[in-house]
Design a protein around this motif. Structure first.
Motif, mmCIF file in Angstrom:
data_model
loop_
_atom_site.group_PDB
_atom_site.id
_atom_site.type_symbol
_atom_site.label_atom_id
_atom_site.label_comp_id
_atom_site.label_asym_id
_atom_site.label_seq_id
_atom_site.Cartn_x
_atom_site.Cartn_y
_atom_site.Cartn_z
ATOM 1 N N ARG A 156 27.107 39.487 24.746
ATOM 2 C CA ARG A 156 27.575 38.619 25.807
ATOM 3 C C ARG A 156 29.041 38.885 26.173
ATOM 4 N NH1 ARG A 156 26.266 32.432 25.218
ATOM 5 N NH2 ARG A 156 25.245 33.473 23.517
ATOM 6 N N ASP A 157 29.893 38.931 25.145
ATOM 7 C CA ASP A 157 31.332 39.078 25.386
ATOM 8 C C ASP A 157 31.667 40.329 26.170
ATOM 9 O OD1 ASP A 157 31.870 36.761 24.253
ATOM 10 O OD2 ASP A 157 32.843 37.556 22.440
ATOM 11 N N TRP A 158 31.164 41.436 25.634
ATOM 12 C CA TRP A 158 31.619 42.639 26.321
ATOM 13 C C TRP A 158 30.844 42.902 27.601
ATOM 14 C CZ3 TRP A 158 29.270 47.356 27.166
ATOM 15 C CH2 TRP A 158 28.098 47.642 26.439
ATOM 16 N N VAL A 159 29.691 42.296 27.753
ATOM 17 C CA VAL A 159 29.012 42.376 29.060
ATOM 18 C C VAL A 159 29.842 41.649 30.102
ATOM 19 C CG1 VAL A 159 27.047 41.529 30.372
ATOM 20 C CG2 VAL A 159 26.676 42.720 28.215
ATOM 21 N N GLN A 160 30.372 40.468 29.682
ATOM 22 C CA GLN A 160 31.194 39.707 30.628
ATOM 23 C C GLN A 160 32.503 40.439 30.933
ATOM 24 O OE1 GLN A 160 31.459 35.850 28.888
ATOM 25 N NE2 GLN A 160 29.657 35.100 29.991
ATOM 26 N N ARG A 161 33.042 41.060 29.892
ATOM 27 C CA ARG A 161 34.290 41.778 30.094
ATOM 28 C C ARG A 161 34.072 42.938 31.071
ATOM 29 N NH1 ARG A 161 36.042 43.413 24.743
ATOM 30 N NH2 ARG A 161 35.491 41.304 24.161
ATOM 31 N N LEU A 162 32.933 43.581 30.917
ATOM 32 C CA LEU A 162 32.579 44.679 31.804
ATOM 33 C C LEU A 162 32.509 44.194 33.253
ATOM 34 C CD1 LEU A 162 31.860 47.571 30.978
ATOM 35 C CD2 LEU A 162 29.466 46.987 31.330
ATOM 36 N N ASP A 163 31.897 43.024 33.423
ATOM 37 C CA ASP A 163 31.802 42.435 34.757
ATOM 38 C C ASP A 163 33.184 42.224 35.357
ATOM 39 O OD1 ASP A 163 29.140 42.374 34.891
ATOM 40 O OD2 ASP A 163 28.897 40.213 34.612
ATOM 41 N N ARG A 164 34.062 41.641 34.536
ATOM 42 C CA ARG A 164 35.398 41.322 35.027
ATOM 43 C C ARG A 164 36.159 42.589 35.400
ATOM 44 N NH1 ARG A 164 37.581 38.326 30.591
ATOM 45 N NH2 ARG A 164 35.539 37.412 30.294
ATOM 46 N N LEU A 165 36.009 43.607 34.549
ATOM 47 C CA LEU A 165 36.674 44.880 34.761
ATOM 48 C C LEU A 165 36.240 45.504 36.080
ATOM 49 C CD1 LEU A 165 38.553 45.857 32.566
ATOM 50 C CD2 LEU A 165 36.860 47.563 31.924
ATOM 51 N N ARG A 166 34.938 45.406 36.315
ATOM 52 C CA ARG A 166 34.383 46.000 37.525
ATOM 53 C C ARG A 166 34.932 45.315 38.773
ATOM 54 N NH1 ARG A 166 27.998 46.398 37.306
ATOM 55 N NH2 ARG A 166 28.404 47.069 35.186
ATOM 56 N N THR A 167 34.963 43.970 38.733
ATOM 57 C CA THR A 167 35.482 43.215 39.865
ATOM 58 C C THR A 167 36.952 43.543 40.089
ATOM 59 O OG1 THR A 167 34.114 41.469 38.958
ATOM 60 C CG2 THR A 167 35.437 40.920 40.885
ATOM 61 N N MET A 168 37.691 43.628 38.956
ATOM 62 C CA MET A 168 39.114 43.899 39.057
ATOM 63 C C MET A 168 39.348 45.268 39.688
ATOM 64 S SD MET A 168 41.563 42.696 36.051
ATOM 65 C CE MET A 168 41.746 44.219 35.172
ATOM 66 N N ALA A 169 38.554 46.255 39.251
ATOM 67 C CA ALA A 169 38.693 47.605 39.795
ATOM 68 C C ALA A 169 38.500 47.585 41.306
ATOM 69 C CB ALA A 169 37.690 48.543 39.152
ATOM 70 N N ALA A 170 37.489 46.843 41.754
ATOM 71 C CA ALA A 170 37.205 46.786 43.190
ATOM 72 C C ALA A 170 38.366 46.141 43.934
ATOM 73 C CB ALA A 170 35.919 46.007 43.436
ATOM 74 N N VAL A 171 38.892 45.032 43.392
ATOM 75 C CA VAL A 171 39.960 44.299 44.068
ATOM 76 C C VAL A 171 41.241 45.143 44.123
ATOM 77 C CG1 VAL A 171 41.526 42.332 43.889
ATOM 78 C CG2 VAL A 171 39.064 42.004 43.595
ATOM 79 N N VAL A 172 41.610 45.719 42.959
ATOM 80 C CA VAL A 172 42.824 46.535 42.917
ATOM 81 C C VAL A 172 42.695 47.707 43.900
ATOM 82 C CG1 VAL A 172 44.162 48.130 41.487
ATOM 83 C CG2 VAL A 172 43.476 45.918 40.575
ATOM 84 N N GLY A 173 41.526 48.341 43.913
ATOM 85 C CA GLY A 173 41.293 49.454 44.826
ATOM 86 C C GLY A 173 41.490 49.038 46.270
ATOM 87 N N LEU A 174 40.928 47.892 46.611
ATOM 88 C CA LEU A 174 40.999 47.414 47.985
ATOM 89 C C LEU A 174 42.442 47.122 48.385
ATOM 90 C CD1 LEU A 174 38.546 46.856 49.869
ATOM 91 C CD2 LEU A 174 39.083 44.434 49.582
ATOM 92 N N VAL A 175 43.164 46.404 47.496
ATOM 93 C CA VAL A 175 44.538 46.003 47.805
ATOM 94 C C VAL A 175 45.434 47.231 47.965
ATOM 95 C CG1 VAL A 175 46.598 44.900 46.857
ATOM 96 C CG2 VAL A 175 44.392 43.727 46.758
ATOM 97 N N ILE A 176 45.383 48.139 46.981
ATOM 98 C CA ILE A 176 46.239 49.319 47.050
ATOM 99 C C ILE A 176 45.863 50.179 48.256
ATOM 100 C CG2 ILE A 176 46.911 51.448 45.863
ATOM 101 C CD1 ILE A 176 46.906 50.034 43.303
ATOM 102 N N GLY A 177 44.568 50.338 48.471
ATOM 103 C CA GLY A 177 44.109 51.125 49.613
ATOM 104 C C GLY A 177 44.648 50.571 50.921
ATOM 105 N N LEU A 178 44.535 49.257 51.106
ATOM 106 C CA LEU A 178 45.013 48.623 52.333
ATOM 107 C C LEU A 178 46.515 48.773 52.476
ATOM 108 C CD1 LEU A 178 43.013 45.308 52.778
ATOM 109 C CD2 LEU A 178 43.315 47.154 54.419
ATOM 110 N N ALA A 179 47.240 48.546 51.375
ATOM 111 C CA ALA A 179 48.697 48.643 51.424
ATOM 112 C C ALA A 179 49.112 50.032 51.885
ATOM 113 C CB ALA A 179 49.283 48.341 50.048
#
Ligand SMILES: Nc1ncnc2c1ncn2[C@@H]1O[C@H](COP(=O)(O)OP(=O)(O)OP(=O)(O)O)[C@@H](O)[C@H]1O
Ligand SMILES: [Mg+2]
Lengths: 291, 229
Positions: A156-179
Motif C-alpha cells: 500500500r505505502d509504496w503504491v501510494q508513493r508511486l502515485d504521488r511521484l507520478r502526479t508530481m512528475a506530470a505537474v513539474v513537467g507542465l509548470v517548467i514546460g510552460l515557464a
C-alpha cells in the motif's frame, strides 16, 4: 532587377543581421533544448516507473490445510477480475525454497527448521492500467472475502508513493514546460521587435505607398516561423548529442535509457514553429502600430 | 478630388495644428500650400493621406472620408495618392529601379508587368540611365526624382508633396518644379507645400496660405482651376 517576395524578405533578415538572427535561433534552440531535456528525463523517469509499477502485486496468504482444488478454483475466479493480469500459486514448499534463495541472511535459520513456518500464497499481478493504490485495494478487499484467505497484503505505502511521484512528475513537467515556453516567446518577441525597429524606415515606406497590414506582417511571421523551426531543429540536435554523451558515459545504466520517438521530435519542431509564430505575431502587431 | 469642410486638428499634446479649415481642390489643379514654419502645411497633408484624423470637420479625398477609414481602407486610399517628402525616403540598399519597383511589389501588382512599368516611369522623370545606381550615388535632385517616380508608378490621380525642394539648390528646385508641372499637365492633381515664395510667385497656380493653422489667403477660392483641368 531583384523583386522581393515575402519569403525573400523574411530570409533577408538573416543575411542583413546574421548575428541577431543567429542569436534568436540559438535562444529558441536553448529554450526548447531545456524543455526537451526535461522531456527526456520525464520520459526515462516514466519508463522506470513503468518497470517499477509492474511489480505492484497483491499477495493473499492461504490458511494452512486448504485443499488444492479450492485454491485452484478460487484462482480462476480471481483471474477473471477485470484488474487482474495473472494469478500465481506459491505453495508452502516453494515459499520456503524461495526464501532460502532470496533472503541470504536467513539462509542458516531456514535450514534448521523442522516445520515450514511459511504459508502458501496467491500472487496476483495487476494489468497495466490498474497498478495504483485504489485498484490494488479494491482487488485486496474482494480477495479477503474468500473463506480460506488468511491475510491480504499489497504494497500500500509504496503504491501510494508511486502515485504521488507520478502526479508530481506530470505537474513539474507542465509548470517548467510552460515557464520555458513563455520565456522563449518573450525572447522571440524581443528579437522580432528589434527587426521591426531595424526595418522601421522600410515599413513606413510600405505604408506610404499603400501596402496592406497583412502584407507588411507576412515576412515577420515567416521570419518568426523559420526561426522557430530552426530553433526546434537545433534543440533536437542538442538533445540528441546530450543523450548520446550521457548514454556513453553512464555505463550499464546507459543501455536502458530511451530517446524521443519521431513523433516527439516532430512535436519539438512544431512547438518551435508555434512559439516562433505566436511570438512574432504578438510583438509585430504591437510594434507596427507605432511605425 | 479633395475637400476640407470646417476641419480642425488638435494634437494629443494640446497643440492646435489647424483651425476651421475649408477648401476644395477640383480635378487637375496645381495648388501651393504656403505659410511660415508651424503654420499647418504638413498637418493638412497628413490629413489628406490619412496619417492623422481631423478632430472636427470632414476630409474627403477621391470619395474616401479620411477621418473614418478602417485599417483596410487606408492602404486603398494610399494607392490613389503619390506621396513625396523633403527627405526623399529612399531605401539605401536598393537600386533606383528596385526602389521604384518596391511600390508595385508591396501593393501586389502583377510581377511580370513590374520591370516595364518601372522603366517607363524612370524615363518620365529623366533617370532611365541611372536605373542600376544606388541612391547614395545620386544628387539630391536626382534622388527626389526617384521618389517622384516611385510616387507615380501606381498612376495616382493625386500627388502630395511636402516641401519636395526643401533640401535642394536653386537649379535642382527648378528642375523638380518643372517635373511637377509636367505631371500636373497630364491631369494629376498636385498639392505642394513649400517655403519657397520665389517659386510660387508668377506661376499663376492656386496658392493657399496658412497662418497659425488658419487659411489666411486662398487665390483659387472663387477662380476656376489653373492649369489644364
Ligand atoms: N504629430 C504632432 N504632434 C503634435 N504636434 C504637432 C504634430 N504635428 C504638428 N504639430 C504641431 O502643429 C503645428 C503645425 O505643424 P505643421 O507640421 O503642420 O506645420 P508646417 O506648416 O508643416 O511647418 P514646417 O514648415 O516647419 O514644416 C505646429 O505647432 C506643430 O508643432
Ligand atoms: Mg511641414
Amino acid at each position: 532587377m531583384r523583386l522581393t517576395t515575402p519569403l525573400g524578405e523574411a530570409l533577408k533578415t538573416f543575411r542583413r543581421a546574421p548575428l541577431l538572427s543567429g542569436l534568436s535561433v540559438a535562444t529558441i534552440g536553448f529554450s526548447l533544448f531545456t524543455i526537451g531535456l526535461f522531456g527526456l528525463v520525464a520520459l526515462n523517469f516514466r519508463q522506470t516507473l513503468r518497470t517499477l509499477a509492474e511489480r505492484v502485486e497483491v499477495v493473499a496468504f492461504v490458511l494452512r490445510g486448504t485443499p488444492t482444488e479450492t485454491i485452484t478454483a478460487a484462482s480462476q475466479d480471481i483471474q477473471a477480475f477485470p484488474e487482474v493480469l495473472e494469478v500465481q500459486y506459491v505453495s508452502e514448499e516453494q515459499a520456503l525454497s524461495r526464501a532460502r534463495e532470496e533472503l541470504v541472511e536467513f539462509k542458516e535459520a531456514y535450514r534448521d527448521l523442522e516445520t515450514n513456518p511459511l504459508p502458501a500464497s496467491l500472487e496476483i499481478r495487476l494489468k497495466e492500467g490498474f497498478r495504483d493504490a485504489g485498484s490494488a485495494q479494491g482487488v485486496a478487499e474482494r480477495i479477503r472475502g474468500f473463506a480460506f484467505i488468511d491475510d491480504v497484503r499489497y504494497g500500500r505505502d509504496w503504491v501510494q508513493r508511486l502515485d504521488r511521484l507520478r502526479t508530481m512528475a506530470a505537474v513539474v513537467g507542465l509548470v517548467i514546460g510552460l515557464a520555458f515556453a513563455i520565456v522563449a516567446m518573450v525572447i522571440i518577441g524581443v528579437t522580432i521587435r528589434m527587426t521591426v525597429l531595424q526595418r522601421a524606415h522600410e515599413i513606413a515606406i510600405m505604408r506610404l505607398v499603400g501596402a496592406t497590414n497583412r502584407y507588411i506582417r507576412g515576412p515577420f511571421l515567416l521570419e518568426g516561423g523559420i526561426k522557430g523551426v530552426l530553433g526546434g531543429l537545433l534543440a533536437v540536435l542538442m538533445c540528441w548529442i546530450t543523450f548520446a554523451v550521457f548514454r556513453s558515459t553512464a555505463g550499464e545504466l546507459g543501455g536502458s535509457l530511451v530517446f524521443f520517438h519521431a513523433a516527439h521530435l516532430g512535436l519539438i519542431v512544431l512547438f518551435g514553429l508555434g512559439i516562433g509564430l505566436l511570438g512574432s505575431l504578438l510583438s509585430v502587431g504591437r510594434h507596427l502600430r507605432h511605425v | 478630388m479633395i475637400r476640407f469642410s470646417g476641419v480642425s486638428k488638435t494634437y494629443p499634446n494640446g497643440v492646435q495644428g489647424l483651425r476651421d479649415v475649408s477648401f476644395h481642390i477640383p480635378k487637375g489643379q496645381f495648388v501651393f500650400l504656403t505659410g511660415h514654419s508651424g503654420a499647418g502645411k504638413s498637418s493638412i497633408l497628413s490629413l489628406i493621406i490619412a496619417e492623422q484624423q481631423p478632430t472636427f470637420g470632414e476630409v474627403r479625398v477621391s470619395g474616401y472620408q479620411c477621418g473614418k477609414l478602417s485599417a483596410n481602407e487606408v492602404p486603398r486610399l494610399r494607392r490613389k495618392l503619390g506621396i513625396v517628402f523633403q527627405d526623399f525616403r529612399l531605401l539605401e540598399y536598393r537600386t533606383i529601379e528596385e526602389n521604384v519597383a518596391f511600390a508595385l511589389e508591396v501593393t501586389g501588382a502583377p510581377r511580370q508587368a513590374i520591370p516595364s512599368r518601372v522603366i517607363r516611369v524612370l524615363t518620365r522623370v529623366g533617370l532611365a540611365s541611372k536605373a542600376k545606381a544606388y541612391p547614395k550615388e545620386l544628387s539630391g535632385g536626382e534622388q527626389q526624382r526617384v521618389a517622384i517616380a516611385r510616387a507615380l508608378v501606381n498612376d495616382p490621380p493625386i500627388l502630395i508633396a511636402d516641401e519636395p525642394t526643401g533640401n535642394l539648390d536653386e537649379r535642382a528646385t527648378r528642375g523638380i518644379f518643372q517635373l511637377l508641372q509636367q505631371i500636373n499637365g497630364g491631369g494629376t492633381v498636385v498639392v505642394m507645400a513649400t517655403h519657397n515664395l520665389a517659386l510660387v510667385r508668377d506661376t499663376g497656380y492656386r496658392v493657399i496660405e496658412l497662418k497659425g493653422g488658419e487659411v489666411v489667403f486662398d487665390s483659387g477660392q472663387d477662380t476656376p482651376a489653373a492649369g489644364p483641368a
